[in-house]
Design an enzyme around this catalytic site. Sequence first.
Site, PDB file in Angstrom:
ATOM      1  N   ARG A 162       0.857  -1.183   0.000  1.00 32.52           N
ATOM      2  CA  ARG A 162       0.000   0.000   0.000  1.00 32.52           C
ATOM      3  C   ARG A 162       0.895   1.235   0.000  1.00 32.52           C
ATOM      4  NH1 ARG A 162      -2.791   3.213   4.750  1.00 32.52           N
ATOM      5  NH2 ARG A 162      -3.775   4.772   3.438  1.00 32.52           N
ATOM      6  N   HIS A 175      -3.105  11.010   0.244  1.00 30.78           N
ATOM      7  CA  HIS A 175      -2.573  10.802   1.589  1.00 30.78           C
ATOM      8  C   HIS A 175      -2.045  12.148   2.098  1.00 30.78           C
ATOM      9  CE1 HIS A 175      -0.961   7.517   4.411  1.00 30.78           C
ATOM     10  NE2 HIS A 175      -0.725   8.680   5.015  1.00 30.78           N
ATOM     11  N   GLU A 195      -7.460   8.380   6.124  1.00 30.89           N
ATOM     12  CA  GLU A 195      -7.772   8.980   7.425  1.00 30.89           C
ATOM     13  C   GLU A 195      -8.364  10.385   7.343  1.00 30.89           C
ATOM     14  OE1 GLU A 195      -4.522   8.868  10.153  1.00 30.89           O
ATOM     15  OE2 GLU A 195      -4.342   6.686  10.103  1.00 30.89           O
ATOM     16  N   ASN A 237      -7.312   1.885   9.960  1.00 36.04           N
ATOM     17  CA  ASN A 237      -6.001   2.152  10.551  1.00 36.04           C
ATOM     18  C   ASN A 237      -6.136   2.146  12.064  1.00 36.04           C
ATOM     19  OD1 ASN A 237      -5.165   2.490   7.938  1.00 36.04           O
ATOM     20  ND2 ASN A 237      -4.655   4.665   8.123  1.00 36.04           N
ATOM     21  N   TYR A 278      -4.099   2.003  15.741  1.00 34.31           N
ATOM     22  CA  TYR A 278      -2.841   2.140  16.469  1.00 34.31           C
ATOM     23  C   TYR A 278      -3.018   1.938  17.971  1.00 34.31           C
ATOM     24  CZ  TYR A 278      -0.483   3.814  12.289  1.00 34.31           C
ATOM     25  OH  TYR A 278       0.068   3.903  11.030  1.00 34.31           O
ATOM     26  N   GLU A 325      -3.332   0.069   8.191  1.00 30.57           N
ATOM     27  CA  GLU A 325      -2.182   0.519   8.974  1.00 30.57           C
ATOM     28  C   GLU A 325      -2.317  -0.023  10.385  1.00 30.57           C
ATOM     29  OE1 GLU A 325      -1.254   4.717   9.074  1.00 30.57           O
ATOM     30  OE2 GLU A 325      -1.700   4.969   6.939  1.00 30.57           O
TER      31      GLU A 325
END
Length: 534
Positions: free
Chosen positions: A113, A161, A206, A346, A348, A417
Amino acid sequence: MKLLTSICILISTVSLLGEATLFVYPDVFNDVERDQFVTGSFPDSFQFGTATAAFQIEGAWNVDGKGPSIWDVWTHDPGHVYNGENADDADKSYYLWERDVEMMQELGAKFYRYSFSWPRIIPNGIYGSDEDVNWDGVKFYNETVNKIVAAGIEPMVTLFHWDLPQALQDKGGQIVEEFPSWFGPYADLCFKLFGDRVKHWITFNEPQTVANCFEYGNCAPGQYMPGVGSYLVIHRQLLAHQTAYHIYDNRYRASQKGNVGITICAGWCEPASTSQSDIDSSMTQMQFQIGWLMSPLIGTGNYPQVMIDSVALRSKQQGYEESRLPAFSDEEQQLLLGATDFFGLNYYSAAVCTPGNFSTDPTPSMYDDQNVISWLPTKWPGSASNWLRSCPYGIRRMLNWVQDNYNNFETPWYITENGYSAPPKLCNDTLDVNKTQYMVSHIDEVYKAVVEDGVNLQRYTFWSLMDNFEWDDGYSKKFGVYCVDFNDVNRTRSPRYSANVYANIIRNNGFGNQSLIEELESYGIITSEGSKLR
């Protein structure tokens, strides 16, 4: 979605290691039913990959006809980035991209990606004719796509992005009504030029992070519009997304047979207690965070009702004549609903949530609109980033929440991600235990979600392939499984221990390899804790 009991989990572990019970973080996460490390293999169709983004690795910011982006402008303004750093050279992947492909091969990645730079392809941002195209930029991306495909790796391309052409920012940027009409032709051009080889397109990465830039004004483009611009930018991005989706659907899908999706921030909000108020606050934040984009596309065609009601109430209390949350027309809702082939998630970190009390604050704020207080417990293992603490079970709970609340279209999910930031250290110091702990603990929770819970997750992406420019943090945070020596003009890349572990996981499609488990134990990355059994 009902989680399996610890009995099923215990069977798989006992069969491999007798009475031993494995944990990654035994001092913090040691609940057998929730936290136990479970060995096994993913379904054969499951794929592992890695990721980067154009602005963070390419460099060559003004080379071969590329136009400036809003992040070029932002980073060149003193005081915006740690230590005055910028991405003018970054990892020099504009020149070293063939080495990057070699690293993907060393990992055994099934897909890569990465993103295209809009101002490298269309310097002025608006595509009206071929005269607007920077053909040197097109040549660069053609070469990278061809090399990736030739290596047996699938390119998965993000169209935006965060590096908006500055020329478009000068016309009002992402919050103006014209934005979807700028993005659509750019996407159309990319589909036409690269779609014969690129089969997975991500329109936006995002949107919620971009909204934060408008909420606080502390990142490009530096516009401070709390509680207003944050909603408006996502509104425009959603309309731009559906514009690109329908262009692909109408013009390219039949011949190219690809997919178009979007990637969103997807954390987990753990209720502070079992009280109904804490549970409700958790669900509210999940709707504000994830439902904000999922509901228009695979829910109702509109924003979540709790979001509509909350922002309208707060707006009225603050003296606004209408809600600060923009409204979709009936036609827009029809175009939005179903306009995605997949969702990228994504993840985290997680947070703990409880009800807030912001009703008397007159300042617009998208966070106050939620009326939720959230925090990161200090007992959770930390990282080099103050916003990132390891909470492995959060990724499983997030995936189950998504499956339970937004499965109307049986949409496939991808983790696009998931990663860990470490502080800088020399590249010859390759043993990155903390990053490897984060990696194996989160992949194991993904395994439980897929195999035990039946979540429709099809891909996992570790961020990042290599250290890179981390936006306002500059080069101070190291997310890569490959270390990059930024003091070396050649930007030498070398694998960390986490790269070797990730390659082993990919090669064995999970944690079915006894030798890997024993090796991870020898380094203290996972721990046998028979005494924790309860």
